[in-house]
Design an enzyme around this catalytic site. Structure first.
Site, PDB file in Angstrom:
ATOM      1  N   ASP A 171       0.511  -0.537   0.211  1.00  0.00           N
ATOM      2  CA  ASP A 171       0.387   0.167   0.104  1.00  0.00           C
ATOM      3  C   ASP A 171       0.616   0.871  -0.076  1.00  0.00           C
ATOM      4  O   ASP A 171       1.809   1.216   1.072  1.00  0.00           O
ATOM      5  CB  ASP A 171      -1.147  -0.096   1.610  1.00  0.00           C
ATOM      6  CG  ASP A 171      -1.799   1.291   0.811  1.00  0.00           C
ATOM      7  OD1 ASP A 171      -1.511   2.018   0.861  1.00  0.00           O
ATOM      8  OD2 ASP A 171      -3.105   1.032   1.846  1.00  0.00           O
ATOM      9  N   HIS A 172       1.125   2.050  -1.221  1.00  0.00           N
ATOM     10  CA  HIS A 172       2.685   2.831  -1.439  1.00  0.00           C
ATOM     11  C   HIS A 172       2.072   4.033  -0.093  1.00  0.00           C
ATOM     12  O   HIS A 172       3.358   5.126   0.265  1.00  0.00           O
ATOM     13  CB  HIS A 172       2.094   2.947  -2.602  1.00  0.00           C
ATOM     14  CG  HIS A 172       1.870   4.473  -3.342  1.00  0.00           C
ATOM     15  ND1 HIS A 172      -0.128   3.921  -3.239  1.00  0.00           N
ATOM     16  CD2 HIS A 172       1.831   5.219  -3.136  1.00  0.00           C
ATOM     17  CE1 HIS A 172      -0.779   5.306  -3.797  1.00  0.00           C
ATOM     18  NE2 HIS A 172       0.440   6.366  -3.357  1.00  0.00           N
ATOM     19  N   HIS A 177      -6.141   2.638   0.551  1.00  0.00           N
ATOM     20  CA  HIS A 177      -4.925   4.006   1.920  1.00  0.00           C
ATOM     21  C   HIS A 177      -5.552   4.843   2.671  1.00  0.00           C
ATOM     22  O   HIS A 177      -4.794   4.936   3.905  1.00  0.00           O
ATOM     23  CB  HIS A 177      -4.724   5.247   0.202  1.00  0.00           C
ATOM     24  CG  HIS A 177      -4.085   4.723  -0.938  1.00  0.00           C
ATOM     25  ND1 HIS A 177      -3.641   2.995  -1.064  1.00  0.00           N
ATOM     26  CD2 HIS A 177      -4.600   5.202  -1.931  1.00  0.00           C
ATOM     27  CE1 HIS A 177      -3.109   3.373  -1.804  1.00  0.00           C
ATOM     28  NE2 HIS A 177      -3.212   4.186  -2.424  1.00  0.00           N
TER      29      HIS A 177
HETATM   30  C1  BG6 Z   1      -3.461   4.834  -6.402  1.00  0.00           C
HETATM   31  C2  BG6 Z   1      -4.677   4.691  -6.823  1.00  0.00           C
HETATM   32  O1  BG6 Z   1      -3.673   3.656  -5.382  1.00  0.00           O
HETATM   33  O2  BG6 Z   1      -3.734   6.341  -5.617  1.00  0.00           O
HETATM   34  C3  BG6 Z   1      -5.052   6.199  -7.799  1.00  0.00           C
HETATM   35  O3  BG6 Z   1      -5.391   3.966  -7.535  1.00  0.00           O
HETATM   36  C4  BG6 Z   1      -4.585   7.193  -6.875  1.00  0.00           C
HETATM   37  O4  BG6 Z   1      -6.251   5.985  -7.898  1.00  0.00           O
HETATM   38  C5  BG6 Z   1      -3.342   7.031  -6.279  1.00  0.00           C
HETATM   39  O5  BG6 Z   1      -4.810   8.726  -7.720  1.00  0.00           O
HETATM   40  C6  BG6 Z   1      -2.865   8.055  -4.933  1.00  0.00           C
HETATM   41  O6  BG6 Z   1      -2.267   8.457  -4.455  1.00  0.00           O
HETATM   42  P1  BG6 Z   1      -1.235   9.569  -4.380  1.00  0.00           P
HETATM   43  O7  BG6 Z   1       0.102   8.925  -4.216  1.00  0.00           O
HETATM   44  O8  BG6 Z   1      -1.091  10.140  -5.288  1.00  0.00           O
HETATM   45  O9  BG6 Z   1      -1.661  10.002  -3.743  1.00  0.00           O
END
Ligand code: BG6
Length: 518
Positions: free
Chosen positions: A201-202, A264
């Site tokens: 989960d980044h 997230h």
């Molecule tokens: C991804 C989603 O996991 O996270 C995207 O699939 C989203 O839809 C993105 O735009 C948002 O990540 P960050 O790091 O730009 O907030």
């Protein structure tokens, strides 16, 4: 702390002492895809630039199309020059790394290809030093995850008890509901030991998200207030200005609840609400996060209905950029009922949080791009100021800005000079002004951790399943409602009016981000 200073060992995450990345061959499945070009290979490049990779390191791209090593390297190099978050690209570092990048042609569902891969890995020029330390990265469409794990096992490449490190990184989406997530967990666990499975989960790779643990547990002043006696409610917002941007095929099936809420937002939620862990090791932290999710009772449909909002964006402009209505986006059903915005109220039924609502919202094509956690404290007793300025005594709040302009600010009532009045003022901490160090991208942090076998920043099987239990409730309710249309919200707004009413019915309102203050 600058990761460059720790050369050549990798930085401690939350808990561990620096560890050296062992010589490893990293195999990326889905090597010609967007994620490999935009995120994964640029992250390896930055690790190499910061001297966090050992000399004996190889990257093998596994994909379907025929391609030579050189073509593959050139494609990756072009993408790196375009997407690297540090510019210009250090060509010397890239040339050195790309000499250890190889291409392997194979079909993901072809068991024989994995046997050939095993041979290829043994025959790499670097293999004498690498031995059998392998990191397999599933950056493919999710329907291949199960096949890939089974085929890796059949080729003798899955977890083994012989001291070799065979690890698996899995990208999201991790299932599409509880049942599919359980099935996927079973399949992966039949090939790899849970300790060798790294579900990305980044958001957990973001420095500011990791800082939640330091903020809460390395300070004496906040934790005593962090409970139902002092906190009125909590708001968690992940707002995006972008629309679905060419990902309509995937998104129309997922919607905001599967794409963002299940992963997230729940990560931010559990890190905010969890109890202090017994120690800072991976299992202790993940145990506490799972306990938060377990403490949320499965909501009954009648109560959930009152506490849930979904909507979809219509077309319009954000600044001067035209955004088509969601239903006009490429590969989206023209009558789609997929939500691009979701807001929901949960309660955590435990000793600390009983009676404190957590409001979560996320959406696309909104007025501002920001991720924020707002902790709103209870109103102070206003007897002292009742006669003069009582109406102006506001609740204190704490704003934790995850991105962009990463910061933490507390506001409090201060006397306006020369007047018997108070006004809310801010005390601010900003990452940029306090630390001028290199801020690694999420994927850099996560790759290093997977390479050294540190699991804290990855989602455990039970955590994924608990999150799906809750998100499934939303979908069960929606499927019963059999609606013909969804509320629409204007592009460039902060979502539908129903989301405002969700808080207003409780006598509360969403905190506006600073970008939108006039
Ligand atoms: C991804 C989603 O996991 O996270 C995207 O699939 C989203 O839809 C993105 O735009 C948002 O990540 P960050 O790091 O730009 O907030």
């Amino acid at each position: 702390m600058s990761i460059a200073n720790l050369d050549p060992t990798c930085p401690p995450m939350i808990s561990n002492a620096p560890m050296r990345v062992p010589p490893t061959a990293a195999v990326i499945f889905g090597a010609t895809g967007d994620l490999t070009h935009r995120k994964i290979v640029p992250a390896f490049y930055h690790l190499a630039k910061n001297k966090l990779l050992p000399d004996d390191f190889a990257i093998i791209g596994f994909a379907r199309r025929p391609k030579s090593d050189d073509e593959f390297r050139n494609n990756l190099g072009e993408a790196l020059r375009k997407f690297s978050h540090t510019q210009p690209v250090d060509e010397e570092v890239w040339n050195k790394l790309s000499a250890h990048i190889y291409y392997f042609q194979g079909e993901l569902d072809d068991a024989e290809a994995y046997k050939r891969l095993a041979q290829k890995l043994k025959g790499l020029p670097e293999s004498a030093k690498i031995g059998e330390n392998y990191l397999f990265y599933l950056a493919t469409a999710p329907n291949y995850f199960g096949d890939a794990a089974k085929n890796l096992a059949a080729a003798g490449l899955a977890s083994r008890a012989d001291g070799t490190r065979h690890r698996l990184i899995v990208e999201k989406p991790f299932g599409e509901d509880l049942q599919s997530a359980q099935e996927l967990n079973r399949t992966l666990q039949s090939a790899f030991a849970e300790k060798d499975i790294f579900r990305i989960d980044h958001y957990l790779g973001k420095e500011t998200v990791q800082n939640l643990i330091y903020f809460r547990f390395a300070n004496a002043i906040y934790e005593p207030l962090w409970n139902r006696r002092y906190i009125d409610h909590v708001q968690i917002t992940v707002a995006e200005q972008v629309g679905v941007e060419g990902r309509g095929g995937y998104y129309d099936h997922a919607g905001a609840s599967r794409d963002m809420l299940q992963n997230h937002l729940f990560q931010l939620f559990t890190l905010t609400a969890m109890e202090p862990p017994a120690s800072l090791d991976a299992e202790s932290i993940r145990d506490e996060k799972v306990k938060v999710l377990r403490s949320i009772a499965t909501p009954a449909p009648e109560s959930l209905q009152k506490n849930l909002v979904r909507a979809q964006y219509g077309g319009g402009y954000i600044g001067n950029k035209a955004i088509p209505a969601y239903r006009q986006e490429d590969r989206v059903d023209h009558q789609s009922l997929t939500e691009t915005f979701v807001a929901v109220r949960f309660e955590v039924d435990n000793w600390r949080w009983s009676g404190v609502p957590f409001y979560l919202r996320t959406g696309k094509a909104l007025a501002a791009q920001f991720t924020e956690i707002n902790i709103i404290f209870k109103r102070p007793p206003s007897v002292l100021f009742a006669a003069s300025a009582s109406s102006k005594i506001h609740r204190n709040s704490l704003r934790i800005r995850i991105q962009p302009n990463e910061s933490i600010s507390i506001n409090f009532n201060a006397k306006v000079p020369g007047k018997a009045e108070s006004e809310l003022v801010n005390m601010d901490f900003s990452y940029k002004s306090s630390f001028d160090d290199y801020l690694p991208e999420a994927y850099e942090r996560l790759l290093v951790d997977a390479l050294v076998g540190e699991s804290t920043l990855f989602t455990r099987a039970d955590e994924v399943e608990q999150a799906w239990r809750l998100v499934d409730c939303l979908h069960n309710l929606w499927s019963k409602q059999k609606i013909k249309d969804l509320p629409l919200y204007a592009c460039g707004s902060m979502g539908p009016v129903e989301a405002d009413l969700l808080l207003e019915k409780d006598g509360r309102h969403w905190t506006r981000p600073r970008e939108l203050k006039t």
